[in-house]
Write an enzyme that holds these catalytic residues in place. Structure first.
Site, short mmCIF file in Angstrom:
data_model
loop_
_atom_site.label_atom_id
_atom_site.label_comp_id
_atom_site.label_asym_id
_atom_site.label_seq_id
_atom_site.Cartn_x
_atom_site.Cartn_y
_atom_site.Cartn_z
N ARG A 130 36.03 28.67 34.08
CA ARG A 130 35.77 30.12 34.09
C ARG A 130 34.93 30.48 32.86
NH1 ARG A 130 41.30 30.21 36.04
NH2 ARG A 130 42.18 30.78 34.02
N LYS B 46 36.99 49.84 33.24
CA LYS B 46 36.87 50.04 34.68
C LYS B 46 38.24 50.10 35.33
CE LYS B 46 36.45 47.08 38.24
NZ LYS B 46 35.96 45.99 39.09
N GLU C 75 36.05 54.26 39.59
CA GLU C 75 35.59 53.56 40.79
C GLU C 75 36.51 53.83 41.98
OE1 GLU C 75 35.35 49.27 40.44
OE2 GLU C 75 34.50 49.06 42.44
N LYS D 112 31.39 54.88 39.63
CA LYS D 112 31.04 53.65 40.35
C LYS D 112 31.49 53.79 41.79
CE LYS D 112 31.71 48.63 40.33
NZ LYS D 112 31.68 47.44 39.48
P1 13P Z 1 31.17 44.02 43.99
O1 13P Z 1 29.77 44.40 43.55
O2 13P Z 1 31.29 42.58 44.36
O3 13P Z 1 31.73 44.98 44.98
O4 13P Z 1 32.07 44.13 42.69
C1 13P Z 1 31.95 45.22 41.90
C2 13P Z 1 33.24 45.54 41.28
O5 13P Z 1 33.38 45.53 40.08
C3 13P Z 1 34.37 45.90 42.14
O6 13P Z 1 35.38 46.49 41.38
#
Ligand code: 13P
Length: 338
Positions: A46, A137, A178, A220
């Protein structure tokens, strides 16, 4: 709260020509990605994978404004002992941290999810700041089918997003909010539009009532898009038009920028959609990317867990980052993919 610093960070995250690399896969999710290329999900693998991305030039300098990290990565050093956070900062990008604890089954609402992680978040936030994170996030998941989402699921998730955002700002960390309306299922564009509109309206009501300063946030969202199994999937211009329409109807102009998730779109679809939205210009917010899969699928396929594929891996990442950087300015075209 240092509002000027928050706004400065948020503005830098969504600056024209750049976007965010979402490299914050949880240990479970990164294992799935590695399984797909036949690589083992060890701590070192990772580290090697993410170190390769963060050392990619010119992608990191030219096209990436920030990187979302998972807790493990925020604390990890590169093979030569340099903190991975320093690789990101040295490239001129901003380190961020995923702070939610994942989407869990919601009691009383079969098949729906509520994102966990508020308990103790205020205490964790100070450490994240000290480790170098300047944004965070939190992802909420809203699923569409004939009966879902329920109003309760949308409200509970938006409430949690606002509580998280307020805790971030108190700690000097910009919250990426998000609310992801999933593209799984056979629903059409109009259904995605309606659910996205309700969700964003609810989100901004919650953010407002909980005193979150919108100038120090980044949204987002999903794009307004047909479900993956929809019989008649909408084309690029329809997706772009519907997404702009819903954003104009719901997102205050005080928000400095909107960084889309890719959500299972192919690499080129995700780039083409972003580009189409930026071609017209003249929007109240900058529109950019915060892609996980749409930035990493090509380099992952090039890497396959083998150190000797490093150059090809970085070339694939440089390419996708550049394409998406151009899309933030409406300057991408399919001809550049060759
Ligand atoms: P994806 O662009 O693969 O949807 O991932 C973005 C992300 O951070 C989801 O929380």
């Amino acid at each position: 709260m240092d509002l000027d610093a928050l706004c400065e960070t948020a503005t830098a995250m969504v600056q024209k020509g750049k976007g965010i690399l979402a490299a914050d896969e949880s240990t479970g999710t990164i294992k799935k990605r590695f399984d797909g290329i036949g690589a083992q999900s060890t701590v070192d693998n990772r580290r090697d994978w993410r170190e390769m991305l963060f050392r990619s030039e010119p992608a990191m300098q030219d096209s990436i404004s920030g990187v979302i990290l998972y807790d493990e990565t925020l604390r990890q050093n590169a093979a030569d002992g340099t903190p991975l956070v320093d690789l990101i900062r040295n490239a001129g990008a901003i380190p961020g941290i995923k702070v939610d604890m994942g989407a869990q089954d919601m009691a009383g609402f079969t098949g729906e999810k509520i994102t966990a992680g508020l308990d103790g978040l205020r205490q964790r936030m100070g450490e994240y700041y000290d480790l170098g994170a300047r944004f965070a996030k939190w992802r909420a998941v809203i699923e569409i089918d004939a009966a879902r989402p329920s109003t309760a699921c949308v409200m509970a998730n938006c409430h949690a997003l606002a509580r998280y955002a307020a805790i971030c700002q108190e700690a000097g960390i910009v919250p990426i909010v998000e609310p992801e309306v999933l593209m799984d299922g056979d629903h059409d564009l109009d259904r995605c539009y309606a659910v996205t509109q309700n969700t964003l309206k609810c989100l901004y009501e919650e953010l407002f009532s909980q005193g979150v300063v919108l100038e120090g946030t980044v949204l987002k969202p999903n794009m307004v898009i047909s479900g993956k199994k929809c019989a008649n999937r909408a084309g690029v211009s329809e997706v772009a038009a519907a997404t702009l329409k819903v954003l104009k109807a719901t997102v205050p102009a005080a928000v400095p920028g909107i960084a889309f998730l890719s959500g299972g779109q192919s690499d080129i679809e995700a780039t083409a959609h972003l580009n189409a939205m930026n071609v017209g210009g003249d929007l109240p917010w900058n529109l950019t990317f915060s892609y996980g899969r749409a930035l990493q699928a090509a380099p992952l396929a090039a890497w396959r867990g083998k150190a000797q594929n490093r150059a090809a891996t970085q070339a694939a990442f440089n390419h996708r980052a550049r394409m998406n950087g151009l899309a933030t300015k409406g300057e991408w075209s399919e001809a550049l993919e060759g």
